[in-house]
Motif scaffolding. Structure first.
Motif, PDB file in Angstrom:
ATOM      1  N   TYR A 138       0.817  -1.230   0.000  1.00 20.69           N
ATOM      2  CA  TYR A 138       0.000   0.000   0.000  1.00 20.69           C
ATOM      3  C   TYR A 138       0.848   1.276   0.000  1.00 20.69           C
ATOM      4  CZ  TYR A 138      -3.523  -3.438   0.405  1.00 20.69           C
ATOM      5  OH  TYR A 138      -4.302  -4.527   0.109  1.00 20.69           O
ATOM      6  N   GLN A 139       2.142   1.172  -0.245  1.00 19.61           N
ATOM      7  CA  GLN A 139       3.013   2.359  -0.221  1.00 19.61           C
ATOM      8  C   GLN A 139       2.784   3.120   1.089  1.00 19.61           C
ATOM      9  OE1 GLN A 139       5.130   2.390  -2.570  1.00 19.61           O
ATOM     10  NE2 GLN A 139       4.134   0.966  -3.980  1.00 19.61           N
ATOM     11  N   THR A 140       2.842   2.351   2.171  1.00 23.53           N
ATOM     12  CA  THR A 140       2.496   2.858   3.495  1.00 23.53           C
ATOM     13  C   THR A 140       3.599   3.741   4.082  1.00 23.53           C
ATOM     14  OG1 THR A 140       1.244   0.831   3.891  1.00 23.53           O
ATOM     15  CG2 THR A 140       1.925   2.079   5.838  1.00 23.53           C
ATOM     16  N   HIS A 141       3.191   4.883   4.635  1.00 25.01           N
ATOM     17  CA  HIS A 141       4.161   5.752   5.317  1.00 25.01           C
ATOM     18  C   HIS A 141       4.258   5.421   6.806  1.00 25.01           C
ATOM     19  CE1 HIS A 141       2.904   8.036   1.725  1.00 25.01           C
ATOM     20  NE2 HIS A 141       4.181   8.375   1.696  1.00 25.01           N
ATOM     21  N   LEU A 142       3.105   5.106   7.411  1.00 26.88           N
ATOM     22  CA  LEU A 142       3.078   4.982   8.868  1.00 26.88           C
ATOM     23  C   LEU A 142       2.314   3.732   9.291  1.00 26.88           C
ATOM     24  CD1 LEU A 142       4.121   6.924  11.082  1.00 26.88           C
ATOM     25  CD2 LEU A 142       1.752   7.653  11.406  1.00 26.88           C
ATOM     26  N   VAL A 143       2.885   3.004  10.277  1.00 25.87           N
ATOM     27  CA  VAL A 143       2.262   1.766  10.748  1.00 25.87           C
ATOM     28  C   VAL A 143       2.060   1.868  12.263  1.00 25.87           C
ATOM     29  CG1 VAL A 143       2.431  -0.748  10.785  1.00 25.87           C
ATOM     30  CG2 VAL A 143       3.528   0.530   8.933  1.00 25.87           C
ATOM     31  N   GLN A 151      10.194  -4.904  15.987  1.00 25.52           N
ATOM     32  CA  GLN A 151      11.202  -5.677  15.256  1.00 25.52           C
ATOM     33  C   GLN A 151      10.690  -6.090  13.872  1.00 25.52           C
ATOM     34  OE1 GLN A 151      12.188  -9.543  16.855  1.00 25.52           O
ATOM     35  NE2 GLN A 151      14.378  -9.166  16.658  1.00 25.52           N
ATOM     36  N   HIS A 152       9.401  -6.432  13.795  1.00 25.84           N
ATOM     37  CA  HIS A 152       8.823  -6.782  12.492  1.00 25.84           C
ATOM     38  C   HIS A 152       8.835  -5.594  11.538  1.00 25.84           C
ATOM     39  CE1 HIS A 152       6.338 -10.252  14.498  1.00 25.84           C
ATOM     40  NE2 HIS A 152       7.595 -10.587  14.265  1.00 25.84           N
ATOM     41  N   LEU A 153       8.589  -4.416  12.108  1.00 28.09           N
ATOM     42  CA  LEU A 153       8.604  -3.205  11.286  1.00 28.09           C
ATOM     43  C   LEU A 153       9.995  -2.937  10.730  1.00 28.09           C
ATOM     44  CD1 LEU A 153       6.813  -0.832  10.449  1.00 28.09           C
ATOM     45  CD2 LEU A 153       5.721  -2.454  11.935  1.00 28.09           C
ATOM     46  N   GLU A 154      11.001  -3.210  11.532  1.00 32.55           N
ATOM     47  CA  GLU A 154      12.374  -2.998  11.066  1.00 32.55           C
ATOM     48  C   GLU A 154      12.680  -3.928   9.896  1.00 32.55           C
ATOM     49  OE1 GLU A 154      14.572  -3.145  14.753  1.00 32.55           O
ATOM     50  OE2 GLU A 154      13.767  -1.156  15.226  1.00 32.55           O
ATOM     51  N   LEU A 155      12.183  -5.150   9.966  1.00 33.59           N
ATOM     52  CA  LEU A 155      12.379  -6.074   8.841  1.00 33.59           C
ATOM     53  C   LEU A 155      11.666  -5.550   7.582  1.00 33.59           C
ATOM     54  CD1 LEU A 155      13.467  -8.882   7.815  1.00 33.59           C
ATOM     55  CD2 LEU A 155      11.135  -9.705   8.216  1.00 33.59           C
ATOM     56  N   SER A 156      10.452  -5.029   7.762  1.00 31.39           N
ATOM     57  CA  SER A 156       9.718  -4.472   6.612  1.00 31.39           C
ATOM     58  C   SER A 156      10.528  -3.359   5.952  1.00 31.39           C
ATOM     59  CB  SER A 156       8.366  -3.891   7.036  1.00 31.39           C
ATOM     60  OG  SER A 156       7.577  -4.872   7.651  1.00 31.39           O
ATOM     61  N   ARG A 157      11.105  -2.530   6.771  1.00 33.10           N
ATOM     62  CA  ARG A 157      11.930  -1.431   6.234  1.00 33.10           C
ATOM     63  C   ARG A 157      13.149  -1.978   5.494  1.00 33.10           C
ATOM     64  NH1 ARG A 157      11.711   3.730   8.309  1.00 33.10           N
ATOM     65  NH2 ARG A 157      13.968   3.879   8.126  1.00 33.10           N
ATOM     66  N   ASP A 166      18.100  -2.958  -5.202  1.00 32.45           N
ATOM     67  CA  ASP A 166      18.485  -3.991  -6.167  1.00 32.45           C
ATOM     68  C   ASP A 166      17.696  -3.938  -7.476  1.00 32.45           C
ATOM     69  OD1 ASP A 166      20.269  -4.781  -4.273  1.00 32.45           O
ATOM     70  OD2 ASP A 166      19.213  -6.611  -3.689  1.00 32.45           O
ATOM     71  N   TYR A 167      16.445  -3.507  -7.406  1.00 32.72           N
ATOM     72  CA  TYR A 167      15.592  -3.580  -8.604  1.00 32.72           C
ATOM     73  C   TYR A 167      15.035  -2.233  -9.049  1.00 32.72           C
ATOM     74  CZ  TYR A 167      15.654  -8.605  -7.725  1.00 32.72           C
ATOM     75  OH  TYR A 167      16.041  -9.908  -7.532  1.00 32.72           O
ATOM     76  N   GLY A 168      15.235  -1.180  -8.260  1.00 35.67           N
ATOM     77  CA  GLY A 168      14.612   0.122  -8.551  1.00 35.67           C
ATOM     78  C   GLY A 168      13.473   0.345  -7.571  1.00 35.67           C
ATOM     79  N   THR A 169      13.190   1.635  -7.336  1.00 39.49           N
ATOM     80  CA  THR A 169      12.260   1.961  -6.257  1.00 39.49           C
ATOM     81  C   THR A 169      10.824   1.533  -6.565  1.00 39.49           C
ATOM     82  OG1 THR A 169      13.661   3.790  -5.609  1.00 39.49           O
ATOM     83  CG2 THR A 169      11.374   3.862  -4.830  1.00 39.49           C
ATOM     84  N   ALA A 170      10.332   0.617  -5.756  1.00 35.29           N
ATOM     85  CA  ALA A 170       8.935   0.167  -5.874  1.00 35.29           C
ATOM     86  C   ALA A 170       8.155   0.434  -4.596  1.00 35.29           C
ATOM     87  CB  ALA A 170       8.902  -1.327  -6.190  1.00 35.29           C
ATOM     88  N   PHE A 171       8.870   0.658  -3.490  1.00 37.89           N
ATOM     89  CA  PHE A 171       8.186   0.742  -2.188  1.00 37.89           C
ATOM     90  C   PHE A 171       8.529   2.024  -1.433  1.00 37.89           C
ATOM     91  CE2 PHE A 171       9.099  -3.979  -2.500  1.00 37.89           C
ATOM     92  CZ  PHE A 171       7.791  -4.348  -2.823  1.00 37.89           C
ATOM     93  N   VAL A 172       7.545   2.549  -0.725  1.00 36.36           N
ATOM     94  CA  VAL A 172       7.799   3.555   0.309  1.00 36.36           C
ATOM     95  C   VAL A 172       8.381   2.802   1.505  1.00 36.36           C
ATOM     96  CG1 VAL A 172       6.626   5.062   1.979  1.00 36.36           C
ATOM     97  CG2 VAL A 172       5.955   5.122  -0.440  1.00 36.36           C
ATOM     98  N   VAL A 173       9.374   3.377   2.166  1.00 32.50           N
ATOM     99  CA  VAL A 173       9.938   2.747   3.363  1.00 32.50           C
ATOM    100  C   VAL A 173       9.121   3.228   4.569  1.00 32.50           C
ATOM    101  CG1 VAL A 173      12.005   2.460   4.777  1.00 32.50           C
ATOM    102  CG2 VAL A 173      12.209   2.688   2.279  1.00 32.50           C
ATOM    103  N   PRO A 174       8.377   2.310   5.225  1.00 35.79           N
ATOM    104  CA  PRO A 174       7.414   2.728   6.259  1.00 35.79           C
ATOM    105  C   PRO A 174       8.061   3.055   7.608  1.00 35.79           C
ATOM    106  CG  PRO A 174       7.442   0.332   6.066  1.00 35.79           C
ATOM    107  CD  PRO A 174       8.395   0.843   5.019  1.00 35.79           C
ATOM    108  N   ASP A 175       7.440   3.991   8.318  1.00 34.67           N
ATOM    109  CA  ASP A 175       7.864   4.295   9.695  1.00 34.67           C
ATOM    110  C   ASP A 175       6.881   3.664  10.671  1.00 34.67           C
ATOM    111  OD1 ASP A 175      10.162   5.943   9.382  1.00 34.67           O
ATOM    112  OD2 ASP A 175       8.837   7.532   8.628  1.00 34.67           O
TER     113      ASP A 175
END
Ligand code: AMP
Ligand code: TRP
Length: 328
Positions: A138-143, A151-157, A166-175
């Motif tokens: 969902y191109q999420t900014h905030l969780v 810890q799970h959020l850190e893995l998502s980031r 590696d592939y080009g920007t596809a995702f927003v990095v969530p906070d």
């Protein structure tokens, strides 16, 4: 364009005041400021054995609780995870870029797997990858979540950053959004543990649908400590926990509360806390009765249709960037 929120809870057990104070209340508060997606994560629930009929019922019950807590389906998107199959698809993709080592470090797997690697499900191990897929689709900014999800959020980031590099920007990095107070409500029976849906001692948790006399009984039985003063002192976690709940449910400041309870005993605190919790819960418990199954199913269907459009666009972009689909 509004920034986006994604969060979810599992349709297992019963929601307790820790879920509400750590997560749900912030979902409600933030929903109009952000474009919000609130998911019922039933694919996460099956990482531990579930009775099929109960799981179906709990899924709908959780939607009812979201609404009764104040999530407005005209403002936020509410849906069931399995209704949007892109979650499982992106999880597969992310499992190819995630590393064994980073999953091995997840403490929730160690807890839920009870340390028995031979018997623990593979889904339980890769659970945080599915969670990353939920968020990143969902191109999420905030969780907004409780502290146990940090810890799970850190893995998502990390997965978002790795893919983008590696592939080009596809995702927003969530906070993460972890509230400064209430992110880790403790068990009433053992303040060394968090309040948890799966605690086998029913007195450890106050459930959102508990009757007033049950609430009072559980609070009366709550463990305290050997001190006598009623002050916010983190080195006395049992009393600190009760005071934190009181603070969040009454809106009174820490200072006001300490002055109020000066010279009074634990029994007094427990009586007033029980009254505050019962009072706080009353309107919520009334509203829960308002939503019938047909109405809920309609909201969930609409929510899934809306979510799917965004999820599909992200997944198409990911597949194209990886060379899975696209022009040759
Ligand atoms: P779950 O019930 O595990 O699906 O959790 C739903 C949400 O409640 C997540 O954001 C959790 O971080 C949060 N949560 C669960 N237990 C607690 C707790 N004891 N205190 C504060 N937040 C919690
Ligand atoms: N793992 C979360 C929990 O147990 C639930 C969850 C699944 C979640 N996917 C999510 C939370 C995405 C936030 C965002 O509480």
């Amino acid at each position: 364009m509004k920034r986006r929120i994604f969060s979810g809870a599992q349709p297992t057990g019963s929601l307790h005041i820790g879920n509400y104070l750590g997560a749900l209340r912030n979902w409600v508060d933030l929903q109009s400021e952000y474009e919000s997606f609130y998911c019922i994560v039933n694919l996460h629930a099956i990482t531990l054995p579930q009775d099929p009929a109960t799981l179906r019922q709990k899924t709908l019950d959780l939607a009812r609780i979201y609404l009764a807590a104040g999530i407005d389906p005209e403002v936020s998107t509410i849906f069931i995870q399995s209704d949007v199959s892109e979650h499982a698809e992106l999880a597969w993709v992310l499992s190819s870029i995630a590393r064994m080592g980073e999953l091995e470090r997840m403490t929730q797997f160690k807890d839920k797997g009870k340390g028995n690697r031979e018997r623990a499900g593979v889904g339980l191990f890769t659970y945080p990858i599915l969670m990353a897929a939920d968020i990143l689709l969902y191109q999420t900014h905030l969780v907004p979540v409780g502290k146990d999800q940090k810890q799970h959020l850190e893995l998502s980031r990390d997965l978002a950053e790795r893919f983008n590099r590696d592939y080009g920007t596809a995702f927003v990095v969530p906070d993460p959004f972890i509230p400064p107070v209430g992110a880790n409500i403790l068990s009433l029976q053992d303040p060394a543990k968090k309040m948890s849906k799966s605690d086998e001692n029913p007195n450890a948790s106050i459930f959102l649908l508990d009757e007033p006399d049950t609430i009072a009984k559980k609070i009366k039985r709550a463990v305290t400590d050997s001190g006598t003063t009623i002050v916010f002192d983190e080195s006395r976690p049992a009393i600190h926990n009760l005071l934190t709940i009181y603070h969040l449910m009454t809106g009174k400041s820490a200072n006001e509360i300490e002055v109020h309870f000066q010279g009074k005993g634990y029994g007094h605190l427990k009586t007033e806390l029980a009254e505050a919790v019962v009072e706080f819960m009353k309107p919520f418990q009334e509203r829960v009765k308002d939503f019938d199954d047909a109405h809920l199913n309609e909201i969930l269907k609409k929510g899934a249709a809306k979510a799917r459009i965004i999820a599909r666009a992200t997944l198409d972009d990911v597949y194209t960037k990886m060379g899975v689909v696209g022009a040759t």
